[in-house]
Design a protein around this motif. Structure first.
Motif, PDB file in Angstrom:
ATOM      1  N   UNK A   1       0.825  -1.209   0.000  1.00  9.32           N
ATOM      2  CA  UNK A   1       0.000   0.000   0.000  1.00  9.32           C
ATOM      3  C   UNK A   1       0.863   1.266   0.000  1.00  9.32           C
ATOM      4  N   UNK A   2       2.001   1.214   0.701  1.00  9.21           N
ATOM      5  CA  UNK A   2       2.889   2.385   0.729  1.00  9.21           C
ATOM      6  C   UNK A   2       3.336   2.773  -0.678  1.00  9.21           C
ATOM      7  N   UNK A   3       3.542   1.770  -1.538  1.00  7.73           N
ATOM      8  CA  UNK A   3       3.967   2.048  -2.908  1.00  7.73           C
ATOM      9  C   UNK A   3       2.898   2.719  -3.740  1.00  7.73           C
ATOM     10  N   UNK A   4       1.654   2.683  -3.289  1.00  7.84           N
ATOM     11  CA  UNK A   4       0.551   3.313  -4.031  1.00  7.84           C
ATOM     12  C   UNK A   4       0.295   4.746  -3.589  1.00  7.84           C
ATOM     13  N   UNK A   5       0.939   5.174  -2.496  1.00  9.94           N
ATOM     14  CA  UNK A   5       0.752   6.544  -2.024  1.00  9.94           C
ATOM     15  C   UNK A   5       1.554   7.508  -2.891  1.00  9.94           C
ATOM     16  N   UNK A   6       0.947   8.611  -3.265  1.00  8.57           N
ATOM     17  CA  UNK A   6       1.598   9.562  -4.160  1.00  8.57           C
ATOM     18  C   UNK A   6       2.587  10.467  -3.440  1.00  8.57           C
ATOM     19  N   UNK A   7       2.356  10.743  -2.167  1.00  2.00           N
ATOM     20  CA  UNK A   7       3.181  11.739  -1.468  1.00  2.00           C
ATOM     21  C   UNK A   7       3.939  11.147  -0.290  1.00  2.00           C
ATOM     22  N   UNK A   8       4.043   9.850  -0.237  1.00  3.32           N
ATOM     23  CA  UNK A   8       4.788   9.209   0.852  1.00  3.32           C
ATOM     24  C   UNK A   8       6.280   9.523   0.702  1.00  3.32           C
ATOM     25  N   UNK A   9       6.928   9.917   1.795  1.00  2.00           N
ATOM     26  CA  UNK A   9       8.373  10.161   1.781  1.00  2.00           C
ATOM     27  C   UNK A   9       9.067   8.822   2.002  1.00  2.00           C
ATOM     28  N   UNK A  10       9.644   8.286   0.953  1.00  2.00           N
ATOM     29  CA  UNK A  10      10.267   6.976   1.066  1.00  2.00           C
ATOM     30  C   UNK A  10      11.727   6.940   0.698  1.00  2.00           C
ATOM     31  N   UNK A  11      12.266   8.090   0.236  1.00  2.00           N
ATOM     32  CA  UNK A  11      13.639   8.078  -0.278  1.00  2.00           C
ATOM     33  C   UNK A  11      14.590   8.992   0.473  1.00  2.00           C
TER      34      UNK A  11
END
Length: 369
Positions: free
Chosen positions: A253-263
């Protein structure tokens, strides 16, 4: 009475010159005799030692050899050993005094922790990273970031006590303790639609608490009272593979979020659990470039989040957005029979950080940079 002169040594003009020569000769002879005696003594000592070894049996010699080998190995091992950094939360909690407490929050001093480690010359390092990014891509759109890095000390020192990000402040962003759901509407609605999925995976994880006090993958955080546990899927921009495998649908689900800070190091995603009677001490987040999203999974009565002096309550299946660079705290004062307060926490980009700025900040604050 007859006076007879005493016989005295000859004291002609050559005596002062000859005396030192005789003294040096005497000293040299004495030194040679002493040296000869030292050699004789050393020879006797060595001969005595050899004879002692000859008189000993094989078992004693083997024991002495083993002890000598062990001593050499120990010296080598101690010499190679490097000091180790204390990175686990549980180890840090053993002595809050030794590790330092600021604003009620335990600082771990780990070199991997961007929040807890305050590097000397951090601004120079950030500026170097910005220059490297601009050489690869462009200076276009970097005005605010350049301004923020150049005057970071002034911004952080002059901020009112209600909002003091501890690592990086991006100027000219709208400041408010809470954000409306429309600030990141797509991601909020996606999280809320998947409420049951996240809740089911949490309940499976939480069953492990019946077998041990702190199951694998969970971390205990410092609190003035009660217990606060977290289960990270993403910790400071780094995926935690073992935990993600235990929550596969939530991680996808995290990969489907547009504005998630993952990097970058300001991005986190975790399940946060407060047991009844828990109070989290007031503290500041590391930056204002993000907004923190809490999806309520279990929300007993008498649980509150206070940001910038404004209280809010969680609701099951609903998202609560806030800026954690404001002074904030949380507590669970509900009865024990109602169980823990549980939220799924994920960091999203502040809606007023432009796409070019997000790309640059991901580069500047990349994990391990």
């Amino acid at each position: 009475m007859v006076w007879v002169p005493l016989r005295t040594p000859r004291t002609d003009c050559l005596a002062p010159l000859r005396a030192p020569t005789r003294r040096r000769t005497t000293m040299s002879l004495e030194w040679l005799m002493d040296w000869s005696w030292s050699l004789d003594g050393l020879r006797d000592f060595i001969a005595t030692g050899i004879q002692s070894f000859r008189d000993c049996d094989a078992t004693a010699l083997a024991a002495v050899a083993c002890l000598l080998v062990l001593f050499v190995w120990y010296c080598y091992h101690v010499g190679r050993e490097q000091p180790r950094a204390y990175t686990t939360v549980n180890a840090l909690m053993q002595s809050a005094e030794a590790n330092g407490v600021q604003n009620g929050y335990v600082y771990c001093h780990s070199p991997e922790c961007v929040r807890c480690t305050h590097h000397d010359g951090l601004n120079q390092k950030l500026y170097h990273n910005l220059q490297e990014y601009a050489k690869r891509y462009s200076w276009s759109g970097m005005g605010r970031i350049h301004k923020g890095i150049r005057e970071q000390g002034r911004y952080l020192n002059s901020r009112p006590s209600i909002q003091k990000p501890e690592v990086f402040f991006l100027p000219d962003l709208p400041t408010m303790p809470y954000f409306s759901r429309d600030a990141q509407k797509h991601d909020v609605e996606l999280l809320e639609r998947n409420f049951q999925t996240i809740l089911c995976e949490f309940e499976t994880l939480y069953k492990a608490f019946s077998n041990c006090s702190l199951p694998q993958g969970w971390k205990m955080n410092s609190t003035p009272s009660g217990e606060w546990f977290t289960f990270y899927l993403v910790n400071q921009g780094m995926c935690v593979p073992r935990n993600c495998r235990r929550c596969p649908r939530t991680y996808r689900l995290l990969g489907s979020l547009r504005t998630c800070i993952g990097n970058n190091v300001f991005g986190n995603a975790c399940i946060s659990v407060l047991s009844p009677g828990t109070v989290i001490a007031e503290h500041y987040g590391p930056t204002n470039i993000r907004i923190r999203c809490h999806l309520g999974l279990k929300t007993p009565s008498n649980c509150e989040l206070v940001v910038g002096g404004e209280p809010q309550c969680w609701a099951e299946g609903r998202c609560l957005l806030f800026d954690d660079s404001f002074l904030h705290t949380a507590f669970h004062e509900g009865p024990p029979e109602e169980g823990p307060r549980v939220v799924f926490m994920v960091d999203l980009w502040h809606p007023n950080v432009a796409a070019a700025e997000r790309q640059a900040l991901d580069f500047i604050f990349a994990p391990g940079r």
